[in-house]
Scaffold this motif. Structure first.
Motif, PDB file in Angstrom:
ATOM      1  N   SER A  55       5.479 -26.389  41.934  1.00 15.84           N
ATOM      2  CA  SER A  55       6.164 -27.437  41.175  1.00 15.84           C
ATOM      3  C   SER A  55       6.284 -27.045  39.703  1.00 15.84           C
ATOM      4  O   SER A  55       7.324 -27.268  39.076  1.00 15.84           O
ATOM      5  CB  SER A  55       5.403 -28.760  41.281  1.00 15.84           C
ATOM      6  OG  SER A  55       5.391 -29.213  42.611  1.00 15.84           O
ATOM      7  N   GLY A  56       5.226 -26.457  39.163  1.00 12.41           N
ATOM      8  CA  GLY A  56       5.255 -26.005  37.776  1.00 12.41           C
ATOM      9  C   GLY A  56       6.286 -24.918  37.555  1.00 12.41           C
ATOM     10  O   GLY A  56       6.993 -24.903  36.545  1.00 12.41           O
ATOM     11  N   GLN A  58       9.016 -24.460  39.327  1.00 10.75           N
ATOM     12  CA  GLN A  58      10.339 -25.083  39.414  1.00 10.75           C
ATOM     13  C   GLN A  58      10.677 -25.816  38.117  1.00 10.75           C
ATOM     14  O   GLN A  58      11.802 -25.738  37.623  1.00 10.75           O
ATOM     15  CB  GLN A  58      10.407 -26.041  40.602  1.00 10.75           C
ATOM     16  CG  GLN A  58      10.395 -25.328  41.940  1.00 10.75           C
ATOM     17  CD  GLN A  58      10.300 -26.289  43.108  1.00 10.75           C
ATOM     18  OE1 GLN A  58      10.088 -27.480  42.937  1.00 10.75           O
ATOM     19  NE2 GLN A  58      10.447 -25.764  44.315  1.00 10.75           N
ATOM     20  N   ALA A  59       9.707 -26.529  37.559  1.00 11.98           N
ATOM     21  CA  ALA A  59       9.941 -27.245  36.305  1.00 11.98           C
ATOM     22  C   ALA A  59      10.214 -26.259  35.172  1.00 11.98           C
ATOM     23  O   ALA A  59      11.098 -26.481  34.339  1.00 11.98           O
ATOM     24  CB  ALA A  59       8.731 -28.121  35.961  1.00 11.98           C
ATOM     25  N   SER A  60       9.472 -25.163  35.165  1.00  9.03           N
ATOM     26  CA  SER A  60       9.676 -24.138  34.137  1.00  9.03           C
ATOM     27  C   SER A  60      11.068 -23.537  34.247  1.00  9.03           C
ATOM     28  O   SER A  60      11.751 -23.347  33.236  1.00  9.03           O
ATOM     29  CB  SER A  60       8.619 -23.039  34.296  1.00  9.03           C
ATOM     30  OG  SER A  60       8.848 -22.002  33.385  1.00  9.03           O
ATOM     31  N   ALA A  62      13.725 -24.950  35.582  1.00 10.53           N
ATOM     32  CA  ALA A  62      14.701 -25.968  35.181  1.00 10.53           C
ATOM     33  C   ALA A  62      14.748 -26.100  33.663  1.00 10.53           C
ATOM     34  O   ALA A  62      15.832 -26.230  33.071  1.00 10.53           O
ATOM     35  CB  ALA A  62      14.335 -27.314  35.815  1.00 10.53           C
ATOM     36  N   THR A  63      13.585 -26.029  33.022  1.00  9.52           N
ATOM     37  CA  THR A  63      13.537 -26.122  31.559  1.00  9.52           C
ATOM     38  C   THR A  63      14.239 -24.937  30.922  1.00  9.52           C
ATOM     39  O   THR A  63      15.013 -25.101  29.977  1.00  9.52           O
ATOM     40  CB  THR A  63      12.074 -26.181  31.081  1.00  9.52           C
ATOM     41  OG1 THR A  63      11.447 -27.312  31.680  1.00  9.52           O
ATOM     42  CG2 THR A  63      11.988 -26.295  29.576  1.00  9.52           C
ATOM     43  N   THR A  66      17.922 -25.403  31.277  1.00  9.96           N
ATOM     44  CA  THR A  66      18.402 -26.433  30.363  1.00  9.96           C
ATOM     45  C   THR A  66      18.449 -25.904  28.942  1.00  9.96           C
ATOM     46  O   THR A  66      19.443 -26.087  28.236  1.00  9.96           O
ATOM     47  CB  THR A  66      17.486 -27.677  30.417  1.00  9.96           C
ATOM     48  OG1 THR A  66      17.478 -28.166  31.756  1.00  9.96           O
ATOM     49  CG2 THR A  66      17.963 -28.752  29.482  1.00  9.96           C
TER      50      THR A  66
END
Length: 109
Positions: A55-56, A58-60, A62-63, A66
């Motif tokens: 999850s981390g 994936q968030a990284s 996505a960040t 962005t």
């Protein structure tokens, strides 16, 4: 007490000659139970940590995407603003040139 014992096959034999039948102990020792519980906890913890790491990541990702798209947008807007400013400066310079020529014409009259 009955001295004759009946066998499942129906045969009767004296109680003194009973056969001895043993089975392995079905119970687990405390050490085995603790080991199994620790193993289970370890596997669940490992799965939880792996899920958290995924999850981390994936968030990284996505960040980063962005930020990357935001940076590209900012660069493009900066270029557009510079182009518009350049055009305005050219227009002002052209206007100043025209004004100078008009003043020179008026002075020559």
């Amino acid at each position: 007490m009955n001295e004759l014992e009946e066998h499942p096959s129906g045969a009767r034999r004296p109680a003194a000659f009973r056969s001895l039948h043993t089975t392995p102990v079905a119970r687990k020792t405390v050490t085995e139970k603790v080991s199994e519980v620790a193993d289970s906890v370890n596997k669940k913890l490992g799965k939880g940590l792996a899920s958290a790491l995924e999850s981390g990541e994936q968030a990284s990702k996505a960040t980063k995407e962005t930020i990357g798209s935001t940076a590209e947008t900012a660069k493009q807007k900066s270029k557009d603003t510079a182009n518009v400013a350049g055009q305005k400066m050219n227009q002002a310079e052209s206007g100043a040139q025209e004004a100078k020529q008009d003043i020179e014409k008026e002075v020559r009259k």
